[in-house]
Write a protein that holds these residues in place. Structure first.
Motif, PDB file in Angstrom:
ATOM      1  N   ALA A 161      12.544 -27.578  -9.394  1.00  0.00           N
ATOM      2  CA  ALA A 161      13.221 -28.699  -8.753  1.00  0.00           C
ATOM      3  C   ALA A 161      14.235 -28.228  -7.710  1.00  0.00           C
ATOM      4  N   LEU A 162      14.918 -27.119  -8.002  1.00  0.00           N
ATOM      5  CA  LEU A 162      15.896 -26.622  -7.032  1.00  0.00           C
ATOM      6  C   LEU A 162      15.252 -25.551  -6.160  1.00  0.00           C
ATOM      7  N   PRO A 163      15.703 -25.440  -4.895  1.00  0.00           N
ATOM      8  CA  PRO A 163      15.043 -24.499  -3.982  1.00  0.00           C
ATOM      9  C   PRO A 163      15.135 -23.047  -4.441  1.00  0.00           C
ATOM     10  N   ASN A 164      14.043 -22.338  -4.240  1.00  0.00           N
ATOM     11  CA  ASN A 164      13.999 -20.916  -4.553  1.00  0.00           C
ATOM     12  C   ASN A 164      14.987 -20.202  -3.625  1.00  0.00           C
ATOM     13  N   PRO A 165      15.971 -19.478  -4.181  1.00  0.00           N
ATOM     14  CA  PRO A 165      17.006 -18.878  -3.315  1.00  0.00           C
ATOM     15  C   PRO A 165      16.443 -17.913  -2.268  1.00  0.00           C
ATOM     16  N   ALA A 166      15.409 -17.144  -2.620  1.00  0.00           N
ATOM     17  CA  ALA A 166      14.864 -16.181  -1.644  1.00  0.00           C
ATOM     18  C   ALA A 166      14.265 -16.935  -0.455  1.00  0.00           C
ATOM     19  N   MET A 167      13.531 -18.018  -0.759  1.00  0.00           N
ATOM     20  CA  MET A 167      12.922 -18.803   0.331  1.00  0.00           C
ATOM     21  C   MET A 167      14.006 -19.516   1.139  1.00  0.00           C
ATOM     22  N   GLN A 168      15.017 -19.956   0.429  1.00  0.00           N
ATOM     23  CA  GLN A 168      16.107 -20.641   1.123  1.00  0.00           C
ATOM     24  C   GLN A 168      16.779 -19.694   2.124  1.00  0.00           C
ATOM     25  N   ARG A 169      16.893 -18.432   1.724  1.00  0.00           N
ATOM     26  CA  ARG A 169      17.516 -17.441   2.624  1.00  0.00           C
ATOM     27  C   ARG A 169      16.671 -17.271   3.884  1.00  0.00           C
TER      28      ARG A 169
ATOM     29  N   GLY B 274      16.078 -12.424 -23.739  1.00  0.00           N
ATOM     30  CA  GLY B 274      15.809 -11.426 -24.760  1.00  0.00           C
ATOM     31  C   GLY B 274      15.420 -10.071 -24.220  1.00  0.00           C
ATOM     32  N   GLY B 275      14.612 -10.051 -23.191  1.00  0.00           N
ATOM     33  CA  GLY B 275      14.049  -8.773 -22.745  1.00  0.00           C
ATOM     34  C   GLY B 275      14.768  -8.214 -21.543  1.00  0.00           C
ATOM     35  N   PRO B 276      14.321  -7.042 -21.106  1.00  0.00           N
ATOM     36  CA  PRO B 276      14.954  -6.422 -19.946  1.00  0.00           C
ATOM     37  C   PRO B 276      14.442  -6.998 -18.631  1.00  0.00           C
ATOM     38  N   ARG B 277      13.309  -7.696 -18.679  1.00  0.00           N
ATOM     39  CA  ARG B 277      12.796  -8.281 -17.434  1.00  0.00           C
ATOM     40  C   ARG B 277      13.521  -9.603 -17.194  1.00  0.00           C
ATOM     41  N   LEU B 278      13.718  -9.894 -15.923  1.00  0.00           N
ATOM     42  CA  LEU B 278      14.512 -11.080 -15.608  1.00  0.00           C
ATOM     43  C   LEU B 278      13.857 -11.849 -14.463  1.00  0.00           C
ATOM     44  N   ALA B 279      13.423 -13.082 -14.760  1.00  0.00           N
ATOM     45  CA  ALA B 279      12.906 -13.954 -13.693  1.00  0.00           C
ATOM     46  C   ALA B 279      14.139 -14.591 -13.064  1.00  0.00           C
ATOM     47  N   ARG B 280      14.713 -13.867 -12.122  1.00  0.00           N
ATOM     48  CA  ARG B 280      16.045 -14.197 -11.640  1.00  0.00           C
ATOM     49  C   ARG B 280      16.144 -15.555 -10.955  1.00  0.00           C
ATOM     50  N   ASP B 281      15.236 -15.802 -10.001  1.00  0.00           N
ATOM     51  CA  ASP B 281      15.375 -17.022  -9.203  1.00  0.00           C
ATOM     52  C   ASP B 281      15.237 -18.299 -10.029  1.00  0.00           C
ATOM     53  N   PRO B 282      14.208 -18.406 -10.894  1.00  0.00           N
ATOM     54  CA  PRO B 282      14.138 -19.628 -11.716  1.00  0.00           C
ATOM     55  C   PRO B 282      15.377 -19.810 -12.583  1.00  0.00           C
ATOM     56  N   LEU B 283      15.916 -18.690 -13.093  1.00  0.00           N
ATOM     57  CA  LEU B 283      17.113 -18.782 -13.932  1.00  0.00           C
ATOM     58  C   LEU B 283      18.292 -19.308 -13.116  1.00  0.00           C
ATOM     59  N   LEU B 284      18.439 -18.750 -11.921  1.00  0.00           N
ATOM     60  CA  LEU B 284      19.537 -19.175 -11.047  1.00  0.00           C
ATOM     61  C   LEU B 284      19.422 -20.671 -10.714  1.00  0.00           C
ATOM     62  N   GLN B 285      18.182 -21.088 -10.409  1.00  0.00           N
ATOM     63  CA  GLN B 285      17.976 -22.507 -10.081  1.00  0.00           C
ATOM     64  C   GLN B 285      18.335 -23.390 -11.257  1.00  0.00           C
TER      65      GLN B 285
END
Lengths: 436, 162
Positions: free
Chosen positions: A294-302, B8-19
């Motif tokens: 739902a919220l914009p992907n930050p990398a694409m937004q950049r 839990g793990g060392p891998r991080l789906a950063r962008d979806p988490l940030l959103q």
């Protein structure tokens, strides 16, 4: 209604489901109803969509009132969102549980996650066939397990069936690789299903041709039923008059996935502004989702923000009902797609319907090129280099400024063949012979 | 409302988490994160903007500390940084094989992690390795809404009018 032929339409994603492909399903059911058939749709319970895909209740209002919707249970344990429902094995050994689940799912039918639905489907079609004679079954993939309902009706009740593929089962539409080798369970199922089918529908010619080459004995019954556009949502023949004083608006409408060459578009736009003074006053608007959330992907937004100094902006998502008004803001359209010889994006048809200049920013080998070939206002970039993209944008700007009404109406006329009803109606009326 | 996001793990789906963290903040929720991997500045800022906190759990059980003194030798500091950088892929590999119960044990024995877990209305397992932690929390707290994945968390948010 007595005297009318009866079609059973088997589909997984049907309103209120919000997943991709639901518009094709909706249009197919409505096309049969419009064509004089009694339509029964066999699909999962509403709750399945609420749990796994999200729902859009407004879509249900678009289903023809004469269509009977039969909902059956569907469970998707892998996607179970409520952690309390998990068995202890899943919590303690998630990898082991996932592997076991995948194997077990494929026992009834070779399709992970959906395989177990076969039992529910077969039970339901037996019941429906006992209630009322079924003259034709149309099963839509994916998931491909829907074909088992058609197979059951054919084998046990002698009902002819149509297979409707949205993508492909054995072909990776992005890479062009074969996913299931000859001799595999999937290949055996697919060959047997296609052999007995009355017709098999595909969304574009490259996918049809691949299947014709792979299963040559079935080639005569393979048809292209393109996704097309829905006239009620599309902006057919927008009549905007461009202003060279204020500059032009180039627009993109749709979800920007990771495969979309967004950076190449921004660089190409930068190059185009040096070619035409009108473009220096013009802008690029990107409407839709940036990424799949739902919220914009930050990398694409950049990436979008990197073009802010040259008039590139992100305008946010567009509700389906507002798509038409968004198209009316544009002087030219940007078709920015990922690479894939077999991939035709649904927005190609919506774009065509507008009669506006279309700039293709994608690999020339993309299946969308085949759809656009012959459209009088098509400006494909020869490659994704900034210079080529810039050239195509400048050419489209010149065409937009000229705004020749004769060429515009020729464009709208060209697009009319891709109206969803014009894709479906010929098939629906031809299939009436089956029920006669 | 207060959401606890467990990584839990060392891998991080950063962008979806940030959103998702930003979406929680926009909906007026507080987002706390318990993670086994350090979050970058942007993620930490997004969590703090919701009024939440980040609890970092290291596999060693040691707390990250701020060095009290500047390094005596810049050259030595460079060597140490280089070694740490080179060891990172191996560390990730080892952490990737760390079983879910080890993560759960670490979280359920950490005073700060337990504190934020007790305060949460919703707990979400962000990745597969966090599943057991959230499953155990759900068994301890019958009133907790326990979900798997960021998509499910977004649905819960919608349900509560977020």
């Amino acid at each position: 209604m007595p005297g009318r032929p009866h079609v059973l339409y088997v589909v997984w994603g049907f309103p209120p489901c919000r997943a991709g492909g639901v518009y094709r399903a909706l249009a197919t059911a409505n096309a049969f109803a419009r064509g004089g058939w009694d339509v029964t749709v066999l699909t999962p319970e509403r709750e399945a969509f609420e749990r796994y895909t999200g729902v859009d209740p407004s879509l249900e209002e678009r289903v023809d009132p004469s269509v009977r919707v039969e909902r059956i249970p569907f469970s998707w344990p892998t996607l179970e969102p409520d952690v309390r429902q998990w068995p202890a094995l899943r919590a303690y050994a998630p990898r082991l549980w996932a592997r076991a689940r995948k194997e077990l799912d494929q026992v009834p039918f070779p399709e992970p996650a959906y395989g177990p639905w076969r039992r529910e489907l077969e039970k339901a079609v037996d019941r429906l066939a006992a209630e009322r004679r079924i003259d034709l079954c149309v099963a839509t993939a994916n998931p491909h397990v829907t074909f088992t309902a058609a197979r059951r009706l054919h084998d046990k009740h002698g009902v002819p069936y149509v297979m409707d593929y949205r993508d492909a089962w054995s072909l990776d539409v992005f890479s062009g690789d074969r996913l299931h080798q000859p001799g595999s369970r999937v290949e055996k199922w697919e060959r047997s299903l296609m052999t007995d089918a009355r017709e098999v529908w595909f969304v574009n010619e490259p996918i049809r041709a691949w299947h014709a080459a792979t299963y040559p004995e079935t080639a005569s019954k393979l048809r292209v039923v393109a996704n097309g556009y829905d006239p009620e949502f599309a902006a057919e023949g927008t009549a905007r008059v461009p202003s060279t004083e204020a500059g032009l608006t180039f627009g993109y409408v749709g979800t920007v996935s990771g495969k979309v060459p967004l950076a190449e578009l921004v660089e190409g736009w930068r190059a185009a502004r040096a070619l035409d003074p009108v473009l220096e006053r013009s802008r690029v608007e990107i409407h839709g989702y940036l990424g799949h959330y739902a919220l914009p992907n930050p990398a694409m937004q950049r990436v979008v923000e990197s073009g802010a100094d040259v008039g590139v902006s992100y305008e946010g998502p567009v509700p389906k009902a507002a798509v038409r008004s968004v198209y009316e803001r544009f002087d030219a359209l940007l078709l920015v797609l990922g690479t894939g010889r077999y991939v035709t994006s649904g927005k190609v048809y919506e774009y065509l319907a507008t009669g506006l200049p279309i700039v293709s920013v994608h690999d020339p080998g993309n299946a969308a090129s085949e759809v656009l070939r012959g459209y009088p206002l098509w400006f494909p970039a020869a490659s994704l280099s900034a210079a080529d993209v810039g050239r195509a944008l400048a050419d489209a700007a010149a065409a937009a400024v000229a705004a020749d009404p004769v060429i515009r109406s020729a464009g709208v006329e060209f697009a009319a063949r891709y109206r969803r009803d014009r894709q479906l109606d010929p098939r629906v009326s031809e299939l009436k012979a089956v029920a006669a | 409302m207060r959401a606890l996001l467990v990584l839990g793990g060392p891998r991080l789906a950063r962008d979806p988490l940030l959103q998702q963290v930003r979406a929680l903040g926009a909906a007026g929720w507080q987002a706390d994160v318990v993670s086994f991997k350090a979050l970058d500045e942007e993620l930490r800022a997004a969590v703090h903007a919701t009024g939440g906190e980040v609890v970092l759990l290291l596999p060693t059980g040691l707390r990250p500390t701020v060095p009290a003194l500047a390094p005596r030798s810049a050259a030595l500091a460079r060597v140490v940084r280089g070694l740490v950088r080179r060891a990172e892929p191996y560390r990730t590999k080892v952490l990737g094989r760390m079983p879910g119960w080890a993560y759960a044990r670490r979280l359920l024995h950490d005073i700060d992690a337990v504190r934020v877990a007790r305060a949460a209305d919703v707990a979400a397992a962000v990745d597969r390795d966090a599943g057991l932690v959230v499953w155990k929390l759900a068994r301890r707290r019958p009133d907790l809404t326990a979900v798997n994945g960021l998509g499910a968390l977004a649905n819960v948010m919608t349900r509560y009018g977020g």
